[in-house]
Enzyme design. Structure first.
Site, PDB file in Angstrom:
ATOM      1  N   HIS A 171       5.773  11.723   1.681  1.00  0.00           N
ATOM      2  CA  HIS A 171       5.522  10.464   0.974  1.00  0.00           C
ATOM      3  C   HIS A 171       5.891   9.258   1.839  1.00  0.00           C
ATOM      4  CE1 HIS A 171       4.772   8.620  -3.044  1.00  0.00           C
ATOM      5  NE2 HIS A 171       5.462   7.629  -2.522  1.00  0.00           N
ATOM      6  N   ASP A 190       4.794   5.014   1.915  1.00  0.00           N
ATOM      7  CA  ASP A 190       4.076   3.950   1.198  1.00  0.00           C
ATOM      8  C   ASP A 190       3.617   2.804   2.094  1.00  0.00           C
ATOM      9  OD1 ASP A 190       3.937   4.407  -1.774  1.00  0.00           O
ATOM     10  OD2 ASP A 190       6.069   4.791  -1.475  1.00  0.00           O
ATOM     11  N   GLU A 225      -0.343   8.222  -6.041  1.00  0.00           N
ATOM     12  CA  GLU A 225       0.947   8.198  -6.744  1.00  0.00           C
ATOM     13  C   GLU A 225       0.798   7.550  -8.121  1.00  0.00           C
ATOM     14  OE1 GLU A 225       5.625   7.132  -5.896  1.00  0.00           O
ATOM     15  OE2 GLU A 225       4.087   5.905  -4.937  1.00  0.00           O
ATOM     16  N   HIS A 249       3.802   7.587 -12.537  1.00  0.00           N
ATOM     17  CA  HIS A 249       4.737   6.809 -11.741  1.00  0.00           C
ATOM     18  C   HIS A 249       5.865   6.422 -12.697  1.00  0.00           C
ATOM     19  CE1 HIS A 249       6.200   3.394  -9.142  1.00  0.00           C
ATOM     20  NE2 HIS A 249       6.225   4.451  -8.333  1.00  0.00           N
ATOM     21  N   HIS A 280       8.565  11.782 -10.212  1.00  0.00           N
ATOM     22  CA  HIS A 280       8.399  10.678 -11.176  1.00  0.00           C
ATOM     23  C   HIS A 280       8.206  11.125 -12.623  1.00  0.00           C
ATOM     24  CE1 HIS A 280       8.589   6.957  -8.896  1.00  0.00           C
ATOM     25  NE2 HIS A 280       7.871   7.527  -7.934  1.00  0.00           N
ATOM     26  N   HIS A 315       8.640  13.628  -3.347  1.00  0.00           N
ATOM     27  CA  HIS A 315       9.790  12.814  -2.923  1.00  0.00           C
ATOM     28  C   HIS A 315      10.820  12.757  -4.059  1.00  0.00           C
ATOM     29  CE1 HIS A 315       7.039  10.089  -4.930  1.00  0.00           C
ATOM     30  NE2 HIS A 315       7.822   9.031  -4.809  1.00  0.00           N
ATOM     31  N   ASP A 349      10.070   8.822   1.551  1.00  0.00           N
ATOM     32  CA  ASP A 349       9.797   7.629   0.726  1.00  0.00           C
ATOM     33  C   ASP A 349       9.917   6.340   1.530  1.00  0.00           C
ATOM     34  OD1 ASP A 349       8.950   6.374  -1.557  1.00  0.00           O
ATOM     35  OD2 ASP A 349      10.778   6.684  -2.705  1.00  0.00           O
TER      36      ASP A 349
END
Length: 380
Positions: free
Chosen positions: A43, A45, A158, A185, A227, A248, A319
């Protein structure tokens, strides 16, 4: 005299062999496992930072430079910026899931359009650097790509709100190269609860939520349970026909944040033959607000999962670029080798990590789960 000379020669030869073997053992470091198996992070971003800072104008992003001290992307200017090519190479990253994420505020509005935009920027980003990145959509191509000197680049979506409660959208994302979807999420979808419900529930996993999981199984899409609520974790693991991932997430017993995975669910992951890719975010690995998180906190999560369910069900999901605080010692994507060196030390009271174990942690566990998911899709 002849016998004595022969004996002396043999003794010297054995001594030299013994020393060479001893040196080869002593010089192995944990990071060396990343030369024999690809490090696959579950993961990152960076694509969301590309949108937030540049509105996805890639021409303004100097990916090939070390941006640690950049006026826009550097540590002092951006508390969620940790990624560029030089640091990825220093970190020995062999595979990366780049994440298409859009805010929960887009749910029931324009989440689909915004997610398409992020899938687009990931694909354009990968295409822009053909010497360093390559889009990978099949598990069998990860190691081949890595051995060619490129970072195997995969796409994750995600948040189930990006699906707009549509199986058709799920299938189209797959056709665009998406290989995992995180079921929620921080917001509940109409068919699954997020971790924000803590011990409570709104929907848990509805009948349509089950249909979503089954369709992911059918098309060979990885089901990502990071999540989601603890109840949804349990309900998905009770019905899925394929192994799951947590792209993650860390261990709830070590830090009782509801983004982390409780022990009973970890046992279910082992039974499911899935993988938990440990998150580095400071607030998820250290629940003691009186001190800063460190690499040692991440080590505790990894070792807890290792002790509980073995080395076959752990991975790495840093992450980076999705959070604002990373532990001391894991400040950016260049630091993975330091983590593997520290794990190989196996201090008193810690499990012993072999080279094979470290290769599993790095990426082989994820590849196994990916391959198993593809096999289920083919069968269905």
């Amino acid at each position: 005299m002849v016998y004595i000379n022969v004996a002396v020669c043999l003794s010297v030869l054995l001594l030299v062999i013994g020393l060479s073997v001893g040196l080869s053992v002593n010089t192995f470091r944990g990071r060396d496992a990343l030369d024999s198996a690809p490090l696959i992070d579950g993961h990152n971003d960076l694509p969301y930072n590309l949108y937030g800072k540049l509105n996805n104008h890639l021409s303004d992003f100097n990916f090939e430079s070390d941006l640690s001290n950049d006026s826009v992307w550097g540590k002092k200017a951006c508390d969620s910026c940790f990624t560029d090519l030089p640091r990825l190479l220093k970190g020995k990253v062999g595979g990366q899931f780049w994440v298409a994420y859009v805010s929960c505020s887009s749910q029931y509005k324009d989440s689909l359009q915004l997610t398409m935009r992020q899938i687009d920027v990931i694909r354009r980003f990968i295409q822009k650097y053909p010497n360093n990145l390559q889009l990978v959509t099949e598990a069998g191509d990860i190691e081949t790509t890595w051995r060619s000197g490129k970072i195997a680049s995969m796409i994750g979506v995600e948040g189930g709100h990006s699906l707009d409660s549509s199986l058709a959208v799920l299938r189209l994302y797959y056709d665009l190269g998406v290989r995992y979807v995180t079921l929620t999420h921080t917001c509940n979808t109409p068919w699954a609860d997020a971790s924000t419900v803590d011990d409570g529930y709104v929907y848990n996993l509805t009948e349509f939520g089950q249909a979503m999981v089954y369709e992911m199984n059918r098309i060979g899409m990885l089901v990502d349970l990071s999540h989601v609520s603890h109840n949804v974790m349990r309900e998905v693991l009770a019905i899925t026909k394929a192994p799951v991932i947590f792209s993650h997430s860390s261990a709830f017993s070590v830090c009782n944040h509801y983004r982390n995975v409780p022990d009973d669910v970890l046992h279910l992951v082992k039974k499911n033959n899935g993988v938990v890719m440990v998150n580095f975010y400071s607030e998820f690995v250290n629940c003691n607000a009186s001190r800063n998180a460190t690499m040692e906190d991440v080590i505790k999560h990894i070792n807890h999962i290792r002790r509980l369910i073995g080395p076959d069900h752990i991975g790495i999901g840093g992450d980076y670029d999705g959070v604002s605080s990373m532990p001391v010692g894991l400040e950016d994507v260049s630091k993975y080798p330091d983590l593997f060196d520290r794990l190989y030390e196996s201090r008193e009271g810690e499990p012993r990590w072999t080279k094979e174990d470290l290769e599993k942690l790095a990426g082989r566990n994820l590849i196994r789960v990916f391959q198993a998911t593809e096999a289920v899709g083919t069968k269905l």
